[in-house]
Design a protein around this motif. Structure first.
Motif, PDB file in Angstrom:
ATOM      1  N   ARG A   9       0.794  -1.583   0.271  1.00 39.38           N
ATOM      2  CA  ARG A   9      -0.039  -0.065   0.114  1.00 39.38           C
ATOM      3  C   ARG A   9       0.824   1.013   0.060  1.00 39.38           C
ATOM      4  N   ALA A  11      -0.020   5.085   1.367  1.00 36.27           N
ATOM      5  CA  ALA A  11      -1.141   5.846   2.823  1.00 36.27           C
ATOM      6  C   ALA A  11      -0.086   7.250   2.371  1.00 36.27           C
ATOM      7  N   ARG A  43      -4.562   3.783   0.325  1.00 38.09           N
ATOM      8  CA  ARG A  43      -4.987   4.994   0.900  1.00 38.09           C
ATOM      9  C   ARG A  43      -4.563   6.275   1.999  1.00 38.09           C
ATOM     10  N   ILE A  77     -10.354   4.642   0.179  1.00 40.95           N
ATOM     11  CA  ILE A  77     -10.050   4.313   1.598  1.00 40.95           C
ATOM     12  C   ILE A  77      -9.225   5.902   2.370  1.00 40.95           C
ATOM     13  N   GLN A  79      -9.562   7.608   5.532  1.00 43.01           N
ATOM     14  CA  GLN A  79      -9.107   7.617   6.885  1.00 43.01           C
ATOM     15  C   GLN A  79     -10.395   8.183   8.271  1.00 43.01           C
ATOM     16  N   ASP A 195      -5.815   0.115   9.997  1.00 34.50           N
ATOM     17  CA  ASP A 195      -6.723  -0.028   8.079  1.00 34.50           C
ATOM     18  C   ASP A 195      -5.492  -1.045   7.715  1.00 34.50           C
TER      19      ASP A 195
END
Length: 574
Positions: A9, A11, A43, A77, A79, A195
């Motif tokens: 990922r 982020a 993310r 996504i 947060q 996450d």
């Protein structure tokens, strides 16, 4: 983990443009996923509500797409939209007495750290022994509280697959840490663990600044019953002077030049704020606080007012490299190779080709320097290997960052011609700066008085006469094409006995205002007969007006500082 599909990922926090260090992290996670047939997920870590913005999210996504990085989750996504999930998990930890409310004020925490400093021992926060009465009192007072994780005091170990060694932290190096802030938002440490588990992340590649944070995340994973991902920590990117390449580097330079501008123009911070259309308090605070930085839009407004060009600043973010005219494949290749044993001579493939050869062992261990000279060489190669047609989308992207450029008026076929004229090129910004005159207004061409004196007015206006004769010949040219134009120039040399060098310079000055540049006959063909003749008229008028100002000047000098038209033996110094 060995039998599971690799899931990586990236982020980022949407608090500004994508830093090249973040881009490099994204690249390595993407390469690991693609090289193993795994998934690369994206993310957005926007728990810092005060600094996060939708504009930054859009910019991050654009920069990732520009680099060629695609992600596999259709829905991003955020947060900030998962607060209920985090709170449920934190309440579960509190219920199991694995987390607790802490009520210290910032002043009280500072006092505790100062005591530890005086006693020459490291400061470690441990859960205080509060009575029920104290807790009730704090609650009745409405005292804000954070939630801390009760970190088990023991030794922690994990293997770093990039550093190639086991990382060990002892009991005396860990402490209880905050997992929910006073505003109710989770901290980075908690949200990232929750996450990563929810997304099924198997491998985490991130910067070495997170190395010691990993034990906190491992402890949370154990408390929540999550599997432990495989960790690898990437080297930091440094400036040539050895300092960490940070987002504030450019801001420091802008601030320095802002102070110089204030002094040289005898202006105040309030003046600068008003002329930049920014709040006065914001500009005043920024000027006096070395640690404070402006956001990108405010920074550009200041730069525009003080006359500071983007080219005077080092590129730090992907957006700045885009605006400087670098190609995405050159930047991506340089970020993946920097600090490795690979050389720039034999690694300019596509990302898919790089992924096919990628392994974690290729990632360097020590901190690296982004060599801009090597990047420039690599970009020159990328430009040379690309066709003008394939460069049009890259040129469009570059121009989107420069709405002031006249090249925005060009259609795709015109851009192809312009790119052909600029071969060889190092960056797209060179194409822009060398070609703007082609799309500029005919009467907007500015003429340097020194060039007019040196080439048009010297020897009793010999250059003006040459330009008039050339203008007549061009007006009668039957076929307006580069070969025919080149032939005509050769004919004019024989007829006027002017040297090819001087004739070309006189013509070039007339159509562009400069004494050097792109292939002349191709420029004439691109502009067309009407625009070329109009610019020649404009140049002749400018030269004669300059001469007239000389004749009416008491000092007997042109604005260039030389009385060259009245003295044919004297040439202007350029």
């Amino acid at each position: 983990m060995k039998n599971r599909k690799v899931v990586t990922r990236f982020a980022p926090s949407p608090t500004g443009y994508l830093h090249v260090g973040g881009a490099r992290t994204a690249l390595f996670n993407w390469l690991l996923a693609r090289s193993t047939g795994g998934d690369f997920l994206l993310r957005v870590e926007d728990t810092d509500l005060a600094r996060s913005s939708e504009e930054s999210v859009r910019s991050l996504l654009e920069d990732l797409r520009w680099l060629g990085l695609d992600w596999d989750n259709r829905t991003l996504i955020f947060q900030s939209k998962r607060q209920a999930v985090y709170n449920a998990l934190i309440d579960e930890l509190i219920g199991k007495e694995l987390a607790y409310h802490a009520y210290e004020t910032p002043a009280e925490l500072t006092a505790q750290r100062q005591i530890a400093e005086r006693q020459k021992r490291p400061y470690l926060y441990r859960r205080p022994q509060l009575t029920d009465e104290q807790i009730r009192q704090y609650k009745s007072e409405g005292r804000p509280s954070v939630v801390r994780f009760a970190m088990p005091a023991r030794e922690y170990r994990f293997t770093d697959v990039v550093l190639g060694k086991e990382i060990v932290l002892g009991e005396s190096q860990v402490q209880d840490f905050v997992i929910r802030k006073t505003d109710g938002m989770p901290t980075y440490h908690f949200a990232v663990v929750a996450d990563d588990a929810a997304m099924g992340i198997t491998h985490i590649l991130r910067g070495q600044e997170h190395l010691l944070n990993t034990v906190n995340h491992i402890a949370l994973q154990q408390a929540l019953g999550y599997p432990r991902p495989i960790y690898g920590h990437l080297p930091v990117i440094l400036n040539p002077d050895g300092a960490k390449m940070g987002k504030r580097d450019r801001d420091k330079i802008v601030k320095h030049h802002a102070h110089l501008w204030l002094k040289s123009h005898n202006k105040t911070a309030a003046d600068l704020a008003a002329e930049s259309h920014l709040p006065i308090v914001r500009v005043q605070s920024w000027l006096v606080d070395e640690s404070e930085s402006l956001d990108c839009s405010a920074q550009k407004q200041i730069m525009r007012q003080i006359g500071l060009a983007c080219s005077a600043l080092p590129e730090i973010s992907v957006r700045e490299f885009r605006a400087a005219g670098y190609l995405h494949r050159a930047l991506a290749a340089s970020l993946t190779q920097a600090g490795s044993d690979e050389t720039f001579e034999h690694s300019l493939g596509s990302l898919r080709e790089i992924a096919a050869k990628f392994s974690l062992q290729q990632i360097p261990v020590g901190n690296i320097t982004l060599n801009r000279e090597s990047l420039l060489q690599l970009n020159s190669r990328a430009c040379a290997e690309a066709t003008p047609t394939s460069l049009v989308p890259e040129m469009r992207d570059y121009l989107s960052e420069h709405p002031d450029s006249p090249l925005n008026l060009a259609d795709d076929s015109m851009l192809v011609k312009i790119l052909k004229m600029n071969v060889p090129m190092r960056t797209l910004s060179e194409v822009d700066s060398r070609s703007r005159f082609l799309l500029a207004g005919d009467r907007s061409i500015a003429y340097d008085p020194a060039l007019l004196c040196q080439y048009l007015l010297v020897n009793d206006h010999a250059g003006v006469r040459t330009l008039v004769m050339l203008q007549r010949s061009l007006d009668h040219l039957i076929k307006w094409s580069a070969p025919e134009l080149e032939s005509l120039l050769q004919s004019e040399i024989r007829r006027t006995r002017e040297s090819l060098h001087d004739l070309q310079i006189i013509c070039r000055i007339a159509i562009s205002g400069a004494d050097h540049g792109l292939p002349l006959s191709q420029c004439l063909e691109f502009l067309g007969r009407g625009r070329v003749l109009a610019r020649m008229n404009h140049c002749i008028t400018a030269a004669l007006q300059l001469d007239s100002s000389h004749n009416s000047s008491p000092s007997g000098q042109h604005s260039c500082g030389k009385g060259c038209a009245s003295n044919p033996d004297q040439t202007c110094e350029v």
